[in-house]
Motif scaffolding. Structure first.
Motif, PDB file in Angstrom:
ATOM      1  N   LEU A   1      19.578  -1.659  -3.470  1.00  0.00           N
ATOM      2  CA  LEU A   1      18.317  -2.386  -3.426  1.00  0.00           C
ATOM      3  C   LEU A   1      17.945  -2.718  -1.986  1.00  0.00           C
ATOM      4  O   LEU A   1      16.789  -2.564  -1.589  1.00  0.00           O
ATOM      5  N   LYS A   2      18.923  -3.124  -1.176  1.00  0.00           N
ATOM      6  CA  LYS A   2      18.648  -3.424   0.234  1.00  0.00           C
ATOM      7  C   LYS A   2      18.125  -2.192   0.952  1.00  0.00           C
ATOM      8  O   LYS A   2      17.171  -2.263   1.726  1.00  0.00           O
ATOM      9  N   ARG A   3      18.721  -1.047   0.671  1.00  0.00           N
ATOM     10  CA  ARG A   3      18.280   0.207   1.297  1.00  0.00           C
ATOM     11  C   ARG A   3      16.819   0.503   0.940  1.00  0.00           C
ATOM     12  O   ARG A   3      16.026   0.880   1.783  1.00  0.00           O
ATOM     13  N   VAL A   4      16.465   0.311  -0.324  1.00  0.00           N
ATOM     14  CA  VAL A   4      15.086   0.532  -0.760  1.00  0.00           C
ATOM     15  C   VAL A   4      14.156  -0.473  -0.086  1.00  0.00           C
ATOM     16  O   VAL A   4      13.091  -0.115   0.422  1.00  0.00           O
ATOM     17  N   LEU A   5      14.559  -1.741  -0.059  1.00  0.00           N
ATOM     18  CA  LEU A   5      13.716  -2.786   0.530  1.00  0.00           C
ATOM     19  C   LEU A   5      13.547  -2.608   2.031  1.00  0.00           C
ATOM     20  O   LEU A   5      12.518  -2.996   2.593  1.00  0.00           O
ATOM     21  N   ASP A   6      14.527  -2.015   2.693  1.00  0.00           N
ATOM     22  CA  ASP A   6      14.403  -1.720   4.130  1.00  0.00           C
ATOM     23  C   ASP A   6      13.247  -0.760   4.390  1.00  0.00           C
ATOM     24  O   ASP A   6      12.688  -0.731   5.484  1.00  0.00           O
ATOM     25  N   GLY A   7      12.873   0.021   3.376  1.00  0.00           N
ATOM     26  CA  GLY A   7      11.750   0.946   3.505  1.00  0.00           C
ATOM     27  C   GLY A   7      10.397   0.254   3.473  1.00  0.00           C
ATOM     28  O   GLY A   7       9.382   0.858   3.804  1.00  0.00           O
ATOM     29  N   VAL A   8      10.345  -1.025   3.070  1.00  0.00           N
ATOM     30  CA  VAL A   8       9.053  -1.720   2.968  1.00  0.00           C
ATOM     31  C   VAL A   8       8.547  -2.194   4.329  1.00  0.00           C
ATOM     32  O   VAL A   8       7.401  -1.866   4.654  1.00  0.00           O
ATOM     33  N   PRO A   9       9.224  -2.946   5.150  1.00  0.00           N
ATOM     34  CA  PRO A   9      10.491  -3.663   5.012  1.00  0.00           C
ATOM     35  C   PRO A   9      10.282  -5.100   4.512  1.00  0.00           C
ATOM     36  O   PRO A   9       9.301  -5.728   4.820  1.00  0.00           O
ATOM     37  N   ILE A  10      11.302  -5.552   3.749  1.00  0.00           N
ATOM     38  CA  ILE A  10      11.358  -6.943   3.279  1.00  0.00           C
ATOM     39  C   ILE A  10      12.834  -7.273   3.076  1.00  0.00           C
ATOM     40  O   ILE A  10      13.617  -6.413   2.649  1.00  0.00           O
ATOM     41  N   SER A  11      13.209  -8.501   3.405  1.00  0.00           N
ATOM     42  CA  SER A  11      14.607  -8.899   3.242  1.00  0.00           C
ATOM     43  C   SER A  11      14.914  -9.169   1.773  1.00  0.00           C
ATOM     44  O   SER A  11      14.003  -9.430   0.969  1.00  0.00           O
ATOM     45  N   LEU A  12      16.193  -9.118   1.439  1.00  0.00           N
ATOM     46  CA  LEU A  12      16.607  -9.442   0.074  1.00  0.00           C
ATOM     47  C   LEU A  12      16.186 -10.869  -0.291  1.00  0.00           C
ATOM     48  O   LEU A  12      15.700 -11.118  -1.397  1.00  0.00           O
TER      49      LEU A  12
ATOM     50  N   GLY B   1       0.787  -1.223   0.000  1.00  0.00           N
ATOM     51  CA  GLY B   1       0.000   0.000   0.000  1.00  0.00           C
ATOM     52  C   GLY B   1       0.821   1.275   0.000  1.00  0.00           C
ATOM     53  O   GLY B   1       0.375   2.306   0.517  1.00  0.00           O
ATOM     54  N   LEU B   2       2.021   1.226  -0.577  1.00  0.00           N
ATOM     55  CA  LEU B   2       2.904   2.390  -0.596  1.00  0.00           C
ATOM     56  C   LEU B   2       2.944   3.026  -1.983  1.00  0.00           C
ATOM     57  O   LEU B   2       3.000   2.317  -2.990  1.00  0.00           O
ATOM     58  N   SER B   3       2.947   4.351  -2.022  1.00  0.00           N
ATOM     59  CA  SER B   3       3.193   5.058  -3.277  1.00  0.00           C
ATOM     60  C   SER B   3       4.701   5.087  -3.502  1.00  0.00           C
ATOM     61  O   SER B   3       5.488   4.818  -2.575  1.00  0.00           O
ATOM     62  N   GLN B   4       5.122   5.442  -4.699  1.00  0.00           N
ATOM     63  CA  GLN B   4       6.556   5.584  -4.962  1.00  0.00           C
ATOM     64  C   GLN B   4       7.159   6.623  -4.029  1.00  0.00           C
ATOM     65  O   GLN B   4       8.247   6.449  -3.488  1.00  0.00           O
ATOM     66  N   ARG B   5       6.433   7.715  -3.833  1.00  0.00           N
ATOM     67  CA  ARG B   5       6.906   8.807  -2.988  1.00  0.00           C
ATOM     68  C   ARG B   5       7.081   8.349  -1.537  1.00  0.00           C
ATOM     69  O   ARG B   5       8.064   8.677  -0.884  1.00  0.00           O
ATOM     70  N   GLN B   6       6.107   7.574  -1.034  1.00  0.00           N
ATOM     71  CA  GLN B   6       6.184   7.085   0.344  1.00  0.00           C
ATOM     72  C   GLN B   6       7.370   6.143   0.529  1.00  0.00           C
ATOM     73  O   GLN B   6       8.098   6.239   1.513  1.00  0.00           O
ATOM     74  N   LEU B   7       7.565   5.229  -0.426  1.00  0.00           N
ATOM     75  CA  LEU B   7       8.697   4.306  -0.331  1.00  0.00           C
ATOM     76  C   LEU B   7      10.013   5.068  -0.405  1.00  0.00           C
ATOM     77  O   LEU B   7      10.945   4.793   0.359  1.00  0.00           O
TER      78      LEU B   7
ATOM     79  N   LYS C   1      10.659   8.101   0.523  1.00  0.00           N
ATOM     80  CA  LYS C   1      10.876   8.799   1.793  1.00  0.00           C
ATOM     81  C   LYS C   1      11.355   7.832   2.864  1.00  0.00           C
ATOM     82  O   LYS C   1      12.304   8.118   3.589  1.00  0.00           O
ATOM     83  N   ARG C   2      10.705   6.681   2.950  1.00  0.00           N
ATOM     84  CA  ARG C   2      11.100   5.669   3.943  1.00  0.00           C
ATOM     85  C   ARG C   2      12.526   5.170   3.719  1.00  0.00           C
ATOM     86  O   ARG C   2      13.251   4.882   4.659  1.00  0.00           O
ATOM     87  N   ALA C   3      12.886   5.025   2.442  1.00  0.00           N
ATOM     88  CA  ALA C   3      14.194   4.459   2.103  1.00  0.00           C
ATOM     89  C   ALA C   3      15.302   5.510   2.056  1.00  0.00           C
ATOM     90  O   ALA C   3      16.480   5.168   1.962  1.00  0.00           O
ATOM     91  N   GLY C   4      14.922   6.783   2.078  1.00  0.00           N
ATOM     92  CA  GLY C   4      15.929   7.848   2.027  1.00  0.00           C
ATOM     93  C   GLY C   4      16.532   8.029   0.643  1.00  0.00           C
ATOM     94  O   GLY C   4      17.697   8.374   0.505  1.00  0.00           O
ATOM     95  N   VAL C   5      15.717   7.770  -0.385  1.00  0.00           N
ATOM     96  CA  VAL C   5      16.156   7.973  -1.766  1.00  0.00           C
ATOM     97  C   VAL C   5      15.152   8.897  -2.454  1.00  0.00           C
ATOM     98  O   VAL C   5      14.105   9.207  -1.898  1.00  0.00           O
ATOM     99  N   THR C   6      15.447   9.306  -3.668  1.00  0.00           N
ATOM    100  CA  THR C   6      14.529  10.180  -4.388  1.00  0.00           C
ATOM    101  C   THR C   6      13.394   9.368  -5.003  1.00  0.00           C
ATOM    102  O   THR C   6      13.541   8.170  -5.265  1.00  0.00           O
ATOM    103  N   ASN C   7      12.279  10.039  -5.239  1.00  0.00           N
ATOM    104  CA  ASN C   7      11.145   9.420  -5.917  1.00  0.00           C
ATOM    105  C   ASN C   7      11.572   8.939  -7.299  1.00  0.00           C
ATOM    106  O   ASN C   7      11.160   7.881  -7.764  1.00  0.00           O
ATOM    107  N   ALA C   8      12.420   9.710  -7.959  1.00  0.00           N
ATOM    108  CA  ALA C   8      12.903   9.333  -9.294  1.00  0.00           C
ATOM    109  C   ALA C   8      13.662   8.010  -9.253  1.00  0.00           C
ATOM    110  O   ALA C   8      13.567   7.213 -10.183  1.00  0.00           O
ATOM    111  N   THR C   9      14.407   7.756  -8.172  1.00  0.00           N
ATOM    112  CA  THR C   9      15.156   6.505  -8.045  1.00  0.00           C
ATOM    113  C   THR C   9      14.203   5.320  -8.050  1.00  0.00           C
ATOM    114  O   THR C   9      14.415   4.339  -8.778  1.00  0.00           O
TER     115      THR C   9
END
Length: 185
Positions: free
Chosen positions: A49-60, A17-23, A25-33
């Motif tokens: 990828l791990k940093r982005v997935l930590d924003g969900v969170p889900i393991s590699l 249930g996350l938008s690109q923008r929400q993910l 922000k959680r992951a500390g990357v840009t929406n464009a990324t």
């Protein structure tokens, strides 16, 4: 056949249930990324990828174990407001419909010009055609040696190989829906 990281990330993001923008922000990357990864235009390192997935969170491990069907790799047809890709900067927001325009003939955007925003003293110029419809505010549009101030309901259409420039007039944002062929950003 390679692993579709983009479709997999999009499926995980949407199922949580996350938008690109929400993910982002959680992951500390840009929406464009996030957008570039999901459209397979950016192949992230394992660390990224791990940093982005930590924003969900889900393991590699869980991410790579997911079953993602063929239907997830089809190009999207519908876009929520949060899925429009920001490609502008400064006082001008260009929110593009769709992240990956590779091979596409049309670029559609929702544009927002802050009061006093201007595309610059040097006119823009690129091959193709451009058209737009002013939804609110006032926009000065210059094409070649022609200039007109447009308001809500007014529109423009021109050969974009002609030098052109856009500038907000007044003290309110100007909102425009535009289309460009071929995509120029």
């Amino acid at each position: 056949m390679g692993l579709n990281i983009g479709a997999r990330l999009k499926a995980v993001r949407q199922s949580n249930g996350l938008s690109q923008r929400q993910l982002a922000k959680r992951a500390g990357v840009t929406n464009a990324t996030i957008s570039l990864i999901e459209s397979n235009r950016l192949n992230p390192s394992v660390g990224s990828l791990k940093r982005v997935l930590d924003g969900v969170p889900i393991s590699l491990a869980d991410f790579f174990a997911l079953e993602v069907g063929e239907e997830d790799s089809r190009p999207p047809v519908f876009f929520t407001a949060n899925e429009l890709v920001e490609i502008g900067r400064g006082g001008i927001s260009y929110r593009q419909v769709g992240a990956d325009l590779t091979g596409k003939a049309l670029q559609m955007m929702s544009e927002r010009y802050a009061p006093g925003a201007d595309t610059g003293r040097i006119p823009l110029r690129h091959e193709g055609e451009e058209a737009g419809l002013i939804l609110s505010g006032r926009l000065e549009v210059t094409v070649g040696d022609q200039m007109q101030i447009l308001g809500p309901g007014d529109a423009y259409a021109f050969d974009s190989s002609q030098p052109h420039r856009f500038r907000t007039v007044g003290d309110e944002d100007c909102v425009v829906v535009s289309a460009c062929t071929p995509p120029s950003f």
